[in-house]
Design a protein around this motif. Structure first.
Motif, short mmCIF file in Angstrom:
data_model
loop_
_atom_site.label_atom_id
_atom_site.label_comp_id
_atom_site.label_asym_id
_atom_site.label_seq_id
_atom_site.Cartn_x
_atom_site.Cartn_y
_atom_site.Cartn_z
N LEU A 6 0.72 -1.27 -0.14
CA LEU A 6 0.04 -0.14 0.05
C LEU A 6 0.66 1.28 -0.05
O LEU A 6 0.33 2.40 -0.32
CB LEU A 6 -0.77 0.05 1.07
N GLU A 7 2.17 1.10 0.26
CA GLU A 7 3.16 2.30 0.39
C GLU A 7 4.30 1.87 -0.32
O GLU A 7 4.87 0.71 -0.21
CB GLU A 7 3.51 2.81 1.68
N SER A 8 4.85 2.62 -1.41
CA SER A 8 6.05 2.42 -2.11
C SER A 8 7.24 2.76 -0.98
O SER A 8 6.85 3.53 0.16
CB SER A 8 6.32 3.31 -3.15
N ILE A 9 8.47 2.51 -1.27
CA ILE A 9 9.50 2.89 -0.20
C ILE A 9 9.54 4.41 -0.03
O ILE A 9 9.65 4.98 1.08
CB ILE A 9 10.83 2.43 -0.56
N GLU A 10 9.36 5.15 -1.07
CA GLU A 10 9.15 6.60 -1.25
C GLU A 10 8.38 7.13 -0.37
O GLU A 10 8.38 8.04 0.59
CB GLU A 10 9.10 7.22 -2.74
N SER A 11 7.10 6.70 -0.28
CA SER A 11 5.89 7.27 0.37
C SER A 11 6.05 6.89 1.84
O SER A 11 5.53 7.63 2.58
CB SER A 11 4.51 6.95 -0.37
N MET A 12 6.59 5.59 1.96
CA MET A 12 6.93 5.03 3.24
C MET A 12 7.90 6.03 3.97
O MET A 12 7.41 6.64 5.19
CB MET A 12 7.22 4.02 3.30
N THR A 13 8.81 6.42 3.32
CA THR A 13 9.90 7.38 4.02
C THR A 13 9.29 8.61 4.04
O THR A 13 9.37 9.25 5.29
CB THR A 13 10.86 7.58 2.90
N PHE A 14 8.34 9.08 3.18
CA PHE A 14 7.96 10.53 3.31
C PHE A 14 6.87 10.71 4.69
O PHE A 14 7.17 11.37 5.67
CB PHE A 14 6.93 10.94 2.29
N LYS A 15 6.10 9.55 4.75
CA LYS A 15 4.95 9.55 5.93
C LYS A 15 5.85 9.32 7.18
O LYS A 15 5.51 9.91 8.27
CB LYS A 15 4.08 8.40 5.66
N LEU A 16 7.01 8.32 7.33
CA LEU A 16 7.35 8.17 8.58
C LEU A 16 8.24 9.57 8.93
O LEU A 16 8.14 9.81 10.09
CB LEU A 16 8.39 6.91 8.39
N THR A 17 8.94 10.03 8.21
CA THR A 17 9.48 11.27 8.32
C THR A 17 8.65 12.29 9.12
O THR A 17 8.81 12.97 9.99
CB THR A 17 10.34 11.82 7.25
N GLU A 18 7.66 12.46 8.28
CA GLU A 18 6.49 13.39 8.63
C GLU A 18 5.87 13.08 10.08
O GLU A 18 5.80 14.08 10.67
CB GLU A 18 5.33 13.34 7.64
N ILE A 19 5.75 11.88 10.47
CA ILE A 19 5.28 11.49 11.79
C ILE A 19 6.63 11.88 12.71
O ILE A 19 5.90 12.26 13.83
CB ILE A 19 4.91 9.95 11.50
N MET A 20 7.72 11.43 12.60
CA MET A 20 8.77 11.65 13.51
C MET A 20 8.98 13.32 13.66
O MET A 20 9.13 13.75 14.74
CB MET A 20 9.96 10.93 12.99
N ASP A 21 8.70 13.87 12.40
CA ASP A 21 8.92 15.25 12.61
C ASP A 21 7.91 15.98 13.61
O ASP A 21 8.24 17.05 14.27
CB ASP A 21 8.71 16.03 11.26
N GLN A 22 6.77 15.49 13.84
CA GLN A 22 5.81 15.74 14.89
C GLN A 22 5.94 15.20 16.01
O GLN A 22 5.29 15.31 17.23
CB GLN A 22 4.50 15.33 14.39
N GLY A 23 7.35 14.52 16.33
CA GLY A 23 7.35 13.89 17.75
C GLY A 23 6.58 12.67 17.76
O GLY A 23 6.81 12.08 18.81
#
Ligand SMILES: [Zn+2]
Length: 538
Positions: free
Chosen positions: A323-340
Motif C-alpha cells: 500500500l506504500e512504496s518505499i518513497e511514500s513510506m519514507t515521506f510519511k514516517l519522516t512526517e510522523i517523526m517530525d511531529q514527535g
C-alpha cells in the motif's frame, strides 16, 4: 479520611521474572510494596488498611490489548455481524451464499438496524470470510435496493457493495480516477462487480456519522473491553471523520474507565495536524486517553491475498499489494517523526516489512534517533530470518495477535509460498532475540477474549488437533507477559505500568488460575483494577 491502603494477601502475585509473591500492598493507586512471606506483613503496620484475602487466587499486572479497533467493535455490535450471527461453534462464520443471504434477510426483517443507525444512510454489515460465499451483485441488490450497502469481510480489507454503493462512489463513472493501491474488481465489460479490495478510505467518503453515533459506539466498544477484563487498550482509530474528536470529548467528560492509548490513522493525523489541533505525543486527556502513535498500512491481509510478500502466492499469480512504496513510506514516517510521534505500521507480508524498514532507514533520522521512537511492526505475521537484525538495529517491536494462528492455520500453508513457511508467526524467536512483543486481538477481527489469546500463544492450535510450528509456542509465563508487561512496553510505559513493581501504578487483575497450570483454558478473570480502583467484577 478513608485510608486508601489495601493489602491483597494469601495469593499468587505474578512477577515477569522469578517466582510469584504472596502479598502486595496498594496505596493511593500505586504499588507500595510486595513480598513473598506472610511474616513480612506484620512489620507493615497496617491497622487501618483494608485487607483482602485472595484465597490462593492469582493477581497479575493489568492485562491489556495492544491492537484493537474500539470504535469498530462498537460499530460491529450495532450493525449486522454475519460471523457472530451465525456462530454455532467457535470460528464458524457465514459459510455459504445461502447463509449470507438468509442472515441478512432475517436482520433486515427485524428492522433493528433502522432504529440503531439513527443517522446512517448506508446499510453496513461485516463478518464474511470467503469471497466464494459472497452473493453476486444482483442478489445484493435484491437484499438492499434503496440505499448503499457495504458488506465488509471480517478483516475489513475487502468489501462487497450493492449497486447503490457503486453509484454513490461513482466507480463506473467516466470521470472516476481510481485511487492508487485500491483494487476495484470489474467484469469483462469493465463494470464494477461490487468487490473492492483495500478500499476503506474510498468508502469512508460515503460514511458520515454524527458525533452522537460515534460516541455511542466508542462507549459500546469500550464496555466490551471492560467486560472482557482489560485494563488498557491501544485503540487504532480514525477511519471515520470525527472519531478522534469523539474520543477527546468522551475523555474530557471522564467517560473512559480504562486506559486508552490512541493509534491514529494517518489521514486523521494529517487532518488534525493541518487544523493545528494535533495534541503533542504522549499527552493524556481526562487521566485515561493518551495520544500515542500514528497508524500506517504497508500492505493488506493474507486471507484476501493482499499482504505484500517477497514471492508469489500459491493460489494467485501475484505477490500481494504494497500500500506504500518505499518513497511514500519514507515521506510519511519522516512526517510522523517530525511531529514527535511514533509509528505503528501494519505489516503482514515480509515485503511490507522490507518497505517499512527501508522507509525508516531513508528517513534522514539517525539510527540512534529512530531507536528512541520504538516504532511498532503490527501483525508481523511473516518475518524472514534476514530481517531480524534490521528490526533490532532500528529498535522496532512486534505487535501480535495470537488468535490469528488458530484462525489461519487451516489454510495458510496453501496460500503462502513454501519458502516463507518458517517465517510465519515466529513469536518465540522474537522473544529469544530480545525483540519486544505486544499481545492483542485486532478485534473485531478476533473476539476480545484475552485468555483465549493467551491460550493461543501457548498452544498454537492448528484447529485440527495439532500444533502449528511447536517450536514457536510460548510458555504460560511468556504468554501472560506479552499481554501485561508487553502491552505496557508497546506504549513505552513499562516503568510505570505492567509489572506491579513498587512505585508503579496499580493496574491489575485477579484471576482464578494457577501459575503451575500448563493451560489457561479454565482460568477466569474475576476483577480488574485501574490505579487501585475496581473497574470490573465478573
Ligand atoms: Zn487492525
Amino acid at each position: 479520611m478513608v485510608d486508601s491502603t489495601i493489602l491483597f494477601h494469601n495469593g499468587s502475585v505474578f512477577s515477569t521474572e522469578g517466582p510469584p509473591d504472596c502479598w502486595i500492598l496498594i496505596k493511593d493507586g500505586k504499588v507500595a510494596a510486595r513480598g513473598n512471606s506472610a511474616e513480612q506483613i506484620k512489620d507493615l503496620n497496617l491497622d487501618n488498611a483494608t485487607k483482602i484475602d485472595l484465597q490462593g487466587k492469582l493477581l497479575t499486572p493489568g492485562i491489556g490489548d495492544a491492537h484493537i479497533h474500539v470504535g469498530d467493535v462498537g460499530w460491529g455490535r450495532e450493525v449486522l455481524d454475519l460471523h457472530r450471527a451465525s456462530v454455532t461453534e467457535p470460528k464458524d462464520s457465514a459459510r455459504s451464499k445461502d447463509d449470507f443471504v438468509n442472515l441478512t434477510r432475517e436482520y433486515l426483517a427485524s428492522e433493528k438496524w433502522l432504529t440503531i443507525n439513527d443517522t446512517v444512510n448506508n446499510f453496513e454489515a461485516l463478518g464474511w470470510w470467503d469471497e466464494s460465499d459472497v452473493p453476486d451483485l444482483e442478489t445484493l441488490d435484491s437484499l438492499v435496493s434503496d440505499r448503499p450497502a457495504i458488506f465488509h469481510r471480517r478483516c475489513l480489507h475487502v468489501m462487497a457493495l450493492n449497486s447503490k454503493a457503486i453509484s454513490a462512489l461513482r466507480l463506473d463513472s467516466e470521470e472516476f480516477v481510481p485511487p492508487a493501491n485500491i483494487e476495484i474488481v470489474r467484469d469483462e465489460n469493465g463494470k464494477a462487480t461490487g468487490l473492492l479490495r483495500e478500499g476503506f478510505n474510498l468508502v469512508s467518503e460515503i460514511r458520515v456519522e454524527s458525533s452522537t453515533t460515534l460516541k455511542r459506539r466508542i462507549i459500546l466498544g469500550l464496555e466490551t473491553c471492560v467486560k472482557a477484563g482489560l485494563t488498557q487498550v491501544h485503540a487504532c482509530e480514525g477511519k471515520e471523520p470525527g472519531l478522534i474528536e469523539a474520543w477527546l470529548e468522551l475523555a474530557k467528560e471522564n467517560k473512559l474507565k480504562i486506559r486508552v492509548f490512541l493509534s491514529i490513522f494517518y489521514d486523521a493525523f494529517v487532518d488534525l495536524k493541518t487544523r493545528n489541533i494535533l495534541p503533542k505525543q504522549g499527552v493524556t486527556f481526562g487521566d485515561r486517553l493518551t495520544f500515542d502513535r500514528v497508524k500506517l498500512f504497508a500492505d493488506g491481509a493474507l486471507g484476501a491475498n493482499t499482504a505484500a510478500l517477497s514471492k508469489h502466492y500459491k493460489q494467485a499469480p501475484h505477490s500481494g499489494i504494497a500500500l506504500e512504496s518505499i518513497e511514500s513510506m519514507t515521506f510519511k514516517l519522516t512526517e510522523i517523526m517530525d511531529q514527535g510521534y511514533r509509528a505503528e505500521i501494519h505489516v503482514i507480508g515480509d515485503r511490507a516489512v522490507d518497505n517499512t524498514l527501508d522507509g525508516l532507514f531513508n528517513s534522514g533520522y539517525s539510527i540512534e534517533q529512530i531507536r528512541k521512537f520504538r516504532h511498532i511492526l503490527n501483525h508481523s505475521q511473516i518475518i524472514r530470518k534476514d530481517q531480524h537484525q534490521r528490526i533490532i538495529d532500528l529498535g522496532c517491536s512486534c505487535s501480535i495477535q495470537p488468535q490469528f494462528v488458530t484462525s489461519d492455520a487451516p489454510w495458510v500453508y496453501e496460500s503462502v509460498p513454501d519458502e516463507l513457511h518458517d517465517a510465519l508467526y515466529t513469536w518465540k524467536t522474537f522473544l529469544d532475540l530480545g525483540i519486544p512483543v505486544h499481545g492483542g486481538s485486532d478485534s473485531p477481527v478476533e473476539e476480545i477474549l484475552p485468555l483465549e489469546a493467551i491460550e493461543a500463544a501457548i498452544k498454537r492450535s492448528d484447529g485440527n488437533g495439532g500444533t502449528f510450528m511447536p517450536a514457536e509456542c510460548l510458555t504460560l509465563r511468556e504468554a501472560l507477559s506479552i499481554f501485561t508487561h508487553g502491552v505496557a512496553q508497546g506504549v513505552r510505559l513499562e516503568n510505570k505500568i505492567g509489572s506491579l513493581l513498587p512505585g508503579q501504578l496499580a493496574d491489575f487483575n485477579i484471576l482464578n488460575g494457577s501459575l503451575d497450570d500448563t493451560s489457561v483454558q479454565n482460568w477466569k478473570i474475576l476483577e480488574s483494577f485501574v490505579e487501585g480502583k475496581l473497574v470490573f467484577k465478573a
